[in-house]
Design a protein around this motif. Structure first.
Motif, PDB file in Angstrom:
ATOM      1  N   UNK A  11       0.797  -1.231   0.000  1.00 32.44           N
ATOM      2  CA  UNK A  11       0.000   0.000   0.000  1.00 32.44           C
ATOM      3  C   UNK A  11       0.830   1.282   0.000  1.00 32.44           C
ATOM      4  N   UNK A  12       1.891   1.344   0.812  1.00 33.76           N
ATOM      5  CA  UNK A  12       2.700   2.568   0.868  1.00 33.76           C
ATOM      6  C   UNK A  12       3.414   2.803  -0.452  1.00 33.76           C
ATOM      7  N   UNK A  13       4.038   1.768  -0.998  1.00 33.38           N
ATOM      8  CA  UNK A  13       4.770   1.928  -2.246  1.00 33.38           C
ATOM      9  C   UNK A  13       3.862   2.205  -3.424  1.00 33.38           C
ATOM     10  N   UNK A  14       2.760   1.450  -3.519  1.00 31.76           N
ATOM     11  CA  UNK A  14       1.836   1.651  -4.630  1.00 31.76           C
ATOM     12  C   UNK A  14       1.213   3.042  -4.586  1.00 31.76           C
ATOM     13  N   UNK A  15       0.805   3.489  -3.388  1.00 33.02           N
ATOM     14  CA  UNK A  15       0.212   4.827  -3.270  1.00 33.02           C
ATOM     15  C   UNK A  15       1.223   5.911  -3.629  1.00 33.02           C
ATOM     16  N   UNK A  16       2.476   5.717  -3.220  1.00 35.85           N
ATOM     17  CA  UNK A  16       3.522   6.680  -3.572  1.00 35.85           C
ATOM     18  C   UNK A  16       3.682   6.755  -5.079  1.00 35.85           C
ATOM     19  N   UNK A 131      17.525   6.779 -10.956  1.00 31.02           N
ATOM     20  CA  UNK A 131      16.433   7.725 -10.721  1.00 31.02           C
ATOM     21  C   UNK A 131      16.947   8.921  -9.946  1.00 31.02           C
ATOM     22  N   UNK A 132      16.193  10.002  -9.995  1.00 31.32           N
ATOM     23  CA  UNK A 132      16.559  11.158  -9.176  1.00 31.32           C
ATOM     24  C   UNK A 132      16.406  10.830  -7.703  1.00 31.32           C
ATOM     25  N   UNK A 133      15.378  10.020  -7.372  1.00 35.86           N
ATOM     26  CA  UNK A 133      15.129   9.659  -5.977  1.00 35.86           C
ATOM     27  C   UNK A 133      14.662   8.207  -5.896  1.00 35.86           C
ATOM     28  N   UNK A 134      14.827   7.636  -4.706  1.00 36.15           N
ATOM     29  CA  UNK A 134      14.318   6.297  -4.420  1.00 36.15           C
ATOM     30  C   UNK A 134      13.430   6.364  -3.185  1.00 36.15           C
ATOM     31  N   UNK A 135      12.210   5.829  -3.291  1.00 37.33           N
ATOM     32  CA  UNK A 135      11.306   5.717  -2.148  1.00 37.33           C
ATOM     33  C   UNK A 135      11.366   4.281  -1.637  1.00 37.33           C
ATOM     34  N   UNK A 276       6.119  12.760   0.743  1.00 37.32           N
ATOM     35  CA  UNK A 276       7.314  12.317   0.014  1.00 37.32           C
ATOM     36  C   UNK A 276       7.273  12.801  -1.437  1.00 37.32           C
ATOM     37  N   UNK A 277       6.135  12.604  -2.079  1.00 35.70           N
ATOM     38  CA  UNK A 277       6.015  13.027  -3.479  1.00 35.70           C
ATOM     39  C   UNK A 277       6.172  14.540  -3.606  1.00 35.70           C
TER      40      UNK A 277
END
Length: 338
Positions: A11-16, A131-135, A276-277
């Protein structure tokens, strides 16, 4: 080079990833597990989280619940929601809905492990992507968090969760929380003929042996057939030294976890994923730690306070009686978290 690499399709990764794509960022998700991904959780989604997922375009199928009921051997108190119902959703159903939204937005989901991560002042490289960033949304025991050396010290009392579903018609439109000396048992209606039962405790034992500590609940489930295998999770308490390391930002359970006592894991994950986004869009990762603390502090404080009382032998038996004696205070707290 893409804008954001997301490690984890829970859920956290998919929503991000969904939020980032809707904001115009280029996103790739890395997830080694095949879906739908299941997890031992209470499966009750707060009203605010349901609204947020709806705004993301995620179509949820579940059973509404309208408040929280606390029970012990002699007391019972209800707190009904004022803003709107929450939703009981099977974790696999939630995961399937998130996966469908990822697919609808053409967000690539790569079936591999993140592996070693390297970064410099402008980019992060992992899983053959730059990537510019990693979550980092890779869960309660986040390998990325360990790789970065961000794990905090361990806590004294280790609590774990066990969950199983039962084929029975829900007997109430509330989420019930049964309290005993052993721990808590959460009953969430997730379909018209199905409830999920999650037990939180620091004691060792099987699901069935733990259920003996909740005789009223055991009577409710008499004759009901198990509809899933028992799943476990824990230790629940995860201390984290920081939510950022250069261009890597932690989100969801990977960013730290207090306990499942208040059932706010998904709601907090969604709120912090939005922050985060925003930080990625602004190219200001240094703002994320403060933003994470700002949107999660109330839930962390209430959960930690309740857990502190729960772990005190003199206070634990008085939690439900206190809620019964002060129903207005109890309702206010429940609705603050909804």
């Amino acid at each position: 080079m893409i804008d954001l690499l997301v490690a984890g399709a829970g859920p956290a990764g998919a929503a991000t990833a969904i939020r980032a794509a809707l904001a115009g960022l280029s996103v790739v998700v890395v997830e080694p597990r095949s879906g739908p991904i299941d997890k031992a959780c209470g499966e009750g989604i707060a009203h605010s989280a349901v609204e947020y997922l709806t705004r993301l375009g995620v179509e949820l199928d579940g059973r509404p619940f309208h408040g929280i009921r606390y029970l012990d051997g002699t007391h019972q108190v209800d707190a009904r929601f004022t803003a709107g119902p929450g939703l009981g959703v099977r974790r696999t159903t939630l995961q399937a809905a998130l996966s469908k939204r990822l697919s609808d937005l053409d967000i690539p989901v790569i079936s591999t492990r993140v592996g070693p991560i390297t970064q410099n002042s402008t980019s992060v490289t992992a899983a053959n992507h730059t990537a510019r960033y990693l979550a980092a949304a890779d869960g309660l025991h986040s390998p990325i968090r360990r790789q970065l050396g961000l794990c905090g010290g361990s806590s004294g009392d280790v609590r774990r969760g066990l969950r199983q579903h039962f084929r029975v018609k829900p007997w109430t439109d509330l989420v019930e929380v049964y309290w005993s000396r052993l721990g808590e048992a959460y009953v969430t209606p997730v379909a018209d003929d199905l409830v999920g039962v999650a037990i939180l405790t620091s004691a060792r034992g099987t699901f069935d042996s733990h259920l003996d500590a909740f005789p009223a609940l055991k009577r409710r489930l008499r004759g009901a057939k198990p509809a899933s295998a028992v799943m476990g999770a824990g230790p629940l308490r995860q201390r984290v030294r920081a939510r950022t390391a250069g261009r890597i930002l932690l989100v969801g359970d990977a960013a730290g976890y207090v306990d499942a006592l208040t059932g706010e894991g998904i709601a907090v994950a969604l709120r912090t994923s939005a922050e985060l986004v925003d930080c990625v869009r602004a190219d200001r990762p240094q703002d994320y730690e403060a933003a994470w603390r700002r949107v999660s502090w109330e839930c962390r404080l209430l959960t930690a306070s309740l857990l502190w009382a729960r772990n005190r032998p003199l206070l634990a038996p008085r939690i439900v009686p206190a809620a019964t004696a002060l129903p207005g205070v109890y309702r206010t707290i429940v609705n603050r978290l909804s």
